[in-house]
Design a protein around this motif. Structure first.
Motif, PDB file in Angstrom:
ATOM      1  N   ALA A 145       0.828  -1.206   0.000  1.00 18.16           N
ATOM      2  CA  ALA A 145       0.000   0.000   0.000  1.00 18.16           C
ATOM      3  C   ALA A 145       0.862   1.255   0.000  1.00 18.16           C
ATOM      4  O   ALA A 145       0.492   2.267  -0.584  1.00 18.16           O
ATOM      5  CB  ALA A 145      -0.926  -0.002   1.215  1.00 18.16           C
ATOM      6  N   GLY A 189       2.850   0.921  -3.763  1.00 18.64           N
ATOM      7  CA  GLY A 189       1.778   0.997  -4.758  1.00 18.64           C
ATOM      8  C   GLY A 189       2.239   1.064  -6.198  1.00 18.64           C
ATOM      9  O   GLY A 189       1.537   1.631  -7.030  1.00 18.64           O
ATOM     10  N   CYS A 248      -5.032  -1.710   0.810  1.00 24.82           N
ATOM     11  CA  CYS A 248      -3.960  -2.055  -0.109  1.00 24.82           C
ATOM     12  C   CYS A 248      -4.522  -2.151  -1.528  1.00 24.82           C
ATOM     13  O   CYS A 248      -3.967  -1.608  -2.478  1.00 24.82           O
ATOM     14  CB  CYS A 248      -3.405  -3.399   0.350  1.00 24.82           C
ATOM     15  SG  CYS A 248      -1.948  -3.880  -0.463  1.00 24.82           S
ATOM     16  N   ARG A 305      -5.288   1.235  -2.925  1.00 23.86           N
ATOM     17  CA  ARG A 305      -4.123   1.949  -3.444  1.00 23.86           C
ATOM     18  C   ARG A 305      -3.727   1.412  -4.820  1.00 23.86           C
ATOM     19  O   ARG A 305      -3.423   2.167  -5.735  1.00 23.86           O
ATOM     20  CB  ARG A 305      -2.955   1.809  -2.457  1.00 23.86           C
ATOM     21  CG  ARG A 305      -1.640   2.384  -2.928  1.00 23.86           C
ATOM     22  CD  ARG A 305      -1.664   3.910  -2.912  1.00 23.86           C
ATOM     23  NE  ARG A 305      -0.644   4.491  -3.754  1.00 23.86           N
ATOM     24  CZ  ARG A 305       0.564   4.859  -3.334  1.00 23.86           C
ATOM     25  NH1 ARG A 305       0.884   4.734  -2.086  1.00 23.86           N
ATOM     26  NH2 ARG A 305       1.438   5.381  -4.175  1.00 23.86           N
ATOM     27  N   LEU A 306      -3.734   0.087  -4.978  1.00 23.26           N
ATOM     28  CA  LEU A 306      -3.369  -0.497  -6.271  1.00 23.26           C
ATOM     29  C   LEU A 306      -4.376  -0.084  -7.339  1.00 23.26           C
ATOM     30  O   LEU A 306      -4.012   0.189  -8.484  1.00 23.26           O
ATOM     31  CB  LEU A 306      -3.305  -2.019  -6.180  1.00 23.26           C
ATOM     32  CG  LEU A 306      -2.191  -2.583  -5.317  1.00 23.26           C
ATOM     33  CD1 LEU A 306      -2.181  -4.101  -5.385  1.00 23.26           C
ATOM     34  CD2 LEU A 306      -0.829  -2.025  -5.717  1.00 23.26           C
ATOM     35  N   GLY A 366      -2.569   3.842   2.771  1.00 25.31           N
ATOM     36  CA  GLY A 366      -2.938   4.301   1.427  1.00 25.31           C
ATOM     37  C   GLY A 366      -3.696   5.613   1.454  1.00 25.31           C
ATOM     38  O   GLY A 366      -4.452   5.914   0.539  1.00 25.31           O
TER      39      GLY A 366
END
Lengths: 935, 153
Positions: A136, A139, A171, A174-175, B119
């Motif tokens: 995360a 990324g 996570c 974020r991807l 994030g």
């Protein structure tokens, strides 16, 4: 908390940090750091294998040095080694180093990914957590490639620990943000939606963030989340403040989750009646709670409570469908306008700005005008005053324009330099938009120049001239007013420009008064001449030659001025040329010729400065005869703006004087086409002969016409098809030229336009059959009249059948009639653009595409393409000057659709990101497809 | 959230966390610009400002400024409370935290932040749960530490 650890695990690190802090100078610090770097380097290179603890310590020191702002070019490998340590703290430091310092060293990435993969598979939740945090934090695309398939599985697996689920959700989020194409949708999505029902509020919080982001791009896939979100929200807002235990924050139940749920609901239109009732109850409860006495005096309590309230108000505004809620929201914000907390006043002003554009609440917002004006006068923080200016602008209409403009003008006298230009633009737009009496408009603009002349941009003073020229009822007043304003001993150069231009056109209207006789007018202007910059002097010279025509009695005076050395031998070539040419013109031309050449300027084509006004205004259906004007208008925009350049003040033959309106290419004659097509042929030349359903290359050729209207559409050894087209609002006309390249006749020549049923209802095409015989070397023309009824996606197909020397020929090509042809460009100020942009923020309205550049990334070519696409290219709107933004309106018979676009080039990656926002999903979609193909 | 910065009244950066990919050069430029802008503001001013196309939310705690950059549609007030909750977490962990704690234990400050925000989004708002995760890690560290000392003998 036990007094363990806290870094005393690494004494060496603490000593080093103390050393750095004790350094007396920057030099000493650098010296100490270099010494340490040398030490670490030698340790890493040394023969003795380092134990995990030392490695951890040194990596940590490197990290500290990096965070001080120094470059680190080694240690990555040691950090990667730490990742595979079995000891938690070593692993943790390794991951921290990678997260902070990762670069795209591909070999390293492979090693890192490998370590992550092991940790993810370890089933040790602590290790899994570290690995997920790392993904995360970094990324990168490589990580997305490696893990985007795996993480959804972890997320929805039954036996995953709650904390790991939370990390996995974020996570994945974020991807998805970095590489949406690599995150596959699938069965897991419905299970993620059901996490909204999870018992663990931390899991719900993380999942809500993920779902919101995914739903923005895939609303259909996630629409079941709406009812779940509403029931979750309902349970939270009705819970007692202690029910949620540690998720209650200063007596507010789960504020973060509430805000996120409300945000998720803003991805969707108002839900079905059943769910809607429940949601309305929630929103009412939130509004009611705002009226209750606070449960705590702490600012955290009021912040958390109001965070939820503001998000609820955003949702109410987004739905824009419940007048009752909108008015309540407005009243609540009205209370905040006078709150003692600056933060709340700021947010209330900001939020009210969007409320002002809803028809249900516009009037309610207006009742707060006095408070807002007061804020403008008394707020001590410039950012709050800026919000007040924005709100006044948003709430302005015909009923309060005079008051608001007057207040803004008086504020301008003391306004912060940073926001003056914006205020000037706003005043100018409002004064124009709501002018009933144009003398008021002229006074306002002259006041603007007097108060803040330096901040009056060219657009503003060009505009006042356009308006004066187009309205003969205000010309005499304008001439009198500028004449009086110019009497001031020190006046701003912009006033000299406006004065020079207006007196040159309309000075005769006040020449009857002996106090403003021609000679006095001339002397007044000329007294300013020597203090002015070159462009202004050039403009004044044009005024003088206009005076020669208007006032024969001052002709000799003016000729003397033009003849003087300071003019005729001026070092500036433009001034010199004007002086020479004007002097000559005044000597050789007869009165009649002078009167013709120096005639009063023709009216400017009307245009609007605000998209909002334009959207509301329905224009009558235009006729095809307007086509030429439309074309001229469009070309004028290509040249950088509709406004007259100072150099174009008069219609003299000066080579550098780009004549207004004629500066654009003359309107294309609808008449005979180029006989050989020679002009058009060189556009491209690939085209093997074809008899297939769609000729090869047809798509490519089609794409070439998206941003232009003329050219060769198709060519083989026998036949050439050229196009010329013109569009105005929802109408268009296309001339198709069929050229016979052979010396033999074509027989039974039959072009047919083919539209699918779907297309037929949205696009109406009318044409007449052409002569079935086309002689060798001849060209025939076919006219197609086009009407766009509603927005459309497909393109019509042009099929041509004929006989050539005994063989049957059959050619089909796609005809480039595309939705963007019905664009009318719209100029607007930055503020308007962003306000509009914000209003079009629901996921259905936005379409985005990220794609690789197919052509060299050249700024000028890109600009030309965007203009050719039909939207206005807006300068100085995007804070990043490398980006392009555009605005326009698609005209169809049934409706007009406002469109905003933004193109962000990424030179390094050779990629673009294109974002379209319009009020209609299909339009956003289609325009995005069309424009993406152009770069 | 796009990034979070912690810096001192003297403009020294104490912690930086970036949730969007940017080059080091760009990060340094942003930091310099923002530190300057925020330090120039007077105490009673509002905690939000527009900066480029982002919204900045900041708050000062003793000698430290906490500064977050959020996007247009994000909620300013809840961001202010994100900052506050992070301060509470640090405070609880270090026992009335001061700037020095963050300087000397910067890695801990990062670990706590990662448990709280991931994030750029809130991962866990419960103070208990965040601290439990950190405590567990400390116990592991304690155990390892003792073990490695023993091992050296």
């Amino acid at each position: 908390m036990p007094a363990v650890s806290k870094g005393d695990g690494m004494r060496g690190l603490a000593v080093f940090i103390s050393d750095i802090r004790n350094c007396k100078s920057k030099e000493a610090e650098i010296k100490r750091i270099n010494k340490e770097l040398a030490n670490i380097r030698s340790k890493f290179k040394g023969d003795k294998a380092l134990d995990g603890y030392s490695k951890k310590k040194y990596v940590c020191k490197l990290l500290f040095i990096f965070l001080l702002g120094h470059d680190i070019d080694f240690g990555h490998m040691e950090a990667v080694n730490l990742l595979s340590s079995n000891r938690y703290t070593e692993k943790q430091i390794g991951y921290l180093f990678i997260s902070v310092l990762v670069n795209s060293n591909s070999e390293l990435i492979r090693l890192i990914n490998n370590a992550i993969k092991n940790d993810l598979a370890s089933r040790n939740p602590t290790f899994m957590g570290l690995a997920l945090h790392c993904i995360a934090n970094v990324g990168s695309r490589e990580m997305a490639e490696a893990f985007a398939g795996e993480i959804p599985k972890i997320l929805v697996a039954g036996d995953t620990m709650d904390s790991v689920k939370q990390s996995a959700a974020l996570c994945l989020l974020r991807l998805y943000r970095t590489s949406p194409d690599l995150v596959p949708m699938g069965d897991w999505t419905s299970r993620v939606v059901h996490l909204l029902n999870d018992q663990h509020l931390g899991v719900v919080t993380a999942a809500t963030s993920l779902i919101t982001t995914l739903a923005q791009k895939n609303p259909e896939e996630f629409k079941t989340s709406v009812s779940l979100a509403v029931s979750r929200l309902s349970r939270i807002v009705t819970s007692a403040s202690t029910d949620l235990q540690d998720y209650t924050y200063y007596f507010v139940p789960a504020p973060w989750l509430s805000v996120k749920l409300l945000r998720l609901l803003q991805c969707y239109p108002p839900p079905d009646p059943a769910v809607r009732g429940r949601l309305t109850e929630c929103l009412e409860t939130i509004l009611n709670k705002a009226q209750e006495p606070p449960k705590s005096k702490k600012v955290q309590h009021s912040n958390a409570k109001n965070a939820v309230l503001f998000e609820a108000i955003s949702l109410i505004i987004h739905h824009d469908s419940e007048p009752n809620l909108l008015v309540r929201a407005c009243n609540q914000l009205g209370q905040f306008l006078q709150h003692r907390e600056t933060n709340l006043r700021y947010l209330a002003l900001e939020s009210m700005c969007t409320l002002a554009s809803s028809e249900f609440s516009h009037e309610a917002v207006k009742t707060h005008i006095e408070t807002v004006i007061n804020a403008l006068k008394t707020e001590r923080d410039v950012s709050v005053r800026q919000r007040a200016v924005d709100l006044l602008y948003a709430m302005c209409d015909r009923s309060n324009a005079q008051q608001i403009v007057a207040e803004m003008l008086s504020y301008l006298e003391t306004a912060d330099y940073s926001i003056r230009e914006e205020i000037v633009l706003k005043v100018a737009i409002l004064a124009e938009k709501y002018a009933v009496d144009y003398t008021w408009y002229v006074d306002t603009i002259l006041n603007l120049i007097r108060i803040a002349g330096d901040y009056v941009s060219e657009e503003v003073w060009y505009r006042v001239i356009q308006i004066v020229i187009n309205r003969d009822d205000v010309q005499g007043y304008a001439a009198k007013t500028v004449f009086e304003a110019l009497q001031a001993p020190a006046c701003h150069e912009n006033l000299v420009k406006v004065g020079g231009y207006i007196l040159g056109e309309f000075g005769n209207l006040i020449a009857g008064d002996p106090r403003s006789s021609p000679l006095i007018q001339f002397n007044l202007l000329h007294s300013k001449f020597h203090l002015c910059s070159v462009p202004t002097r050039a403009l004044l010279l044009s005024t003088y030659i206009k005076f020669v025509n208007l006032f024969p009695e001052v002709k000799t005076t003016i000729q003397d001025v033009l003849r003087s050395d300071s003019q005729l031998k001026n070092a500036d070539v433009e001034l010199q040329q004007r002086a020479v040419e004007y002097l000559r013109l005044s000597t050789v031309a007869s009165t009649d010729i002078l009167a013709t050449v120096l005639e009063e300027m023709p009216p400017f084509p009307e245009r609007e400065s605000s998209i909002l006004a334009k959207l509301k205004k329905k224009k009558g259906p235009s006729t095809v005869t307007d086509l030429e004007e439309a074309k001229r208008e469009r070309s004028a925009d290509v040249n950088g703006g509709p406004e007259p350049a100072p150099a174009s003040a008069v219609s003299t033959p000066s080579p550098s004087a780009d004549l207004l309106g004629l500066g654009a290419a003359p309107p294309a004659p609808a008449g005979p086409p180029p006989s050989s097509g020679g002009l058009l042929v060189d556009v491209f030349s690939d085209s093997p002969s074809a008899v297939a359903p769609l000729a090869p290359g047809s798509e490519d050729n089609f794409a070439r016409f998206v941003c232009k209207n003329n050219g060769v559409l198709f060519e083989n050894q026998l036949l050439q098809i050229g196009l010329k087209s013109e569009f105005r609002q929802n109408l268009g006309r296309m001339f198709i030229f069929y050229g016979n390249k052979t010396s033999t006749q074509f027989l039974n020549f039959t072009p047919t336009l083919i539209c699918s049923d779907d297309l037929q209802t949205n696009l109406s095409l009318q044409t007449k059959p052409v002569d079935p015989t086309v002689d060798g070397g001849a060209q025939v023309q076919q006219v197609v009249n086009i009407e766009c009824v509603s927005d459309f996606t497909e393109a019509p197909v042009l099929n041509i059948q004929f006989r050539y020397g005994g063989t049957f020929q059959n050619v089909s090509v796609k005809l480039p009639i595309t939705l963007n042809k019905f664009f009318q460009p719209t100029e607007m100020a930055s503020q308007d653009f962003f306000q509009r942009w914000k209003q079009l923020s629901s996921p259905q309205q936005e379409v985005q595409n990220i794609f690789k550049a197919k052509h060299p990334m050249d700024t000028e070519i890109t600009k030309a393409k965007i203009i050719g696409f039909g939207s206005a290219l807006l300068e100085d709107v995007d804070p990043n000057p490398a980006n392009f933004v555009g605005a326009g309106i698609i005209h169809t018979k049934t409706t007009q659709i406002g469109c905003l676009l933004r193109l962000e080039p990424n030179l390094q990656a050779q990629m673009y990101r294109l974002t379209l926002r319009t009020s209609k999903e299909t339009v956003s979609q289609r325009l995005c497809e069309l424009l993406s193909e152009q770069f | 959230m796009q990034f979070m910065l912690l810096f001192s009244r003297q403009g020294k950066l104490r912690l930086q966390k970036w949730y969007v990919p940017l080059s080091d050069k760009e990060k340094k430029k942003i930091t310099r610009e923002l530190v300057q802008t925020v330090l120039a503001r007077k105490p009673k001013m509002c905690s939000f400002l527009e900066w480029r196309d982002l919204k900045i939310v900041y708050k000062r705690y003793a000698s430290l400024y906490f500064c977050c950059a959020i996007e247009d549609q994000d909620n300013e007030l809840i961001t202010l409370e994100i900052i506050h909750r992070y301060v509470e977490l640090l405070d609880k962990y270090f026992g009335s935290v001061c700037e020095l704690d963050i300087i000397f234990n910067f890695e801990k400050a990062y670990f706590i932040l990662d448990e709280f925000l991931l994030g750029g989004e809130v991962q866990e708002t419960s103070k208990k749960n965040v601290l439990k995760a950190i405590e567990q890690a400390d116990l592991l560290q304690e155990a390892e530490h003792n073990w490695s000392v023993l091992n050296l003998e």
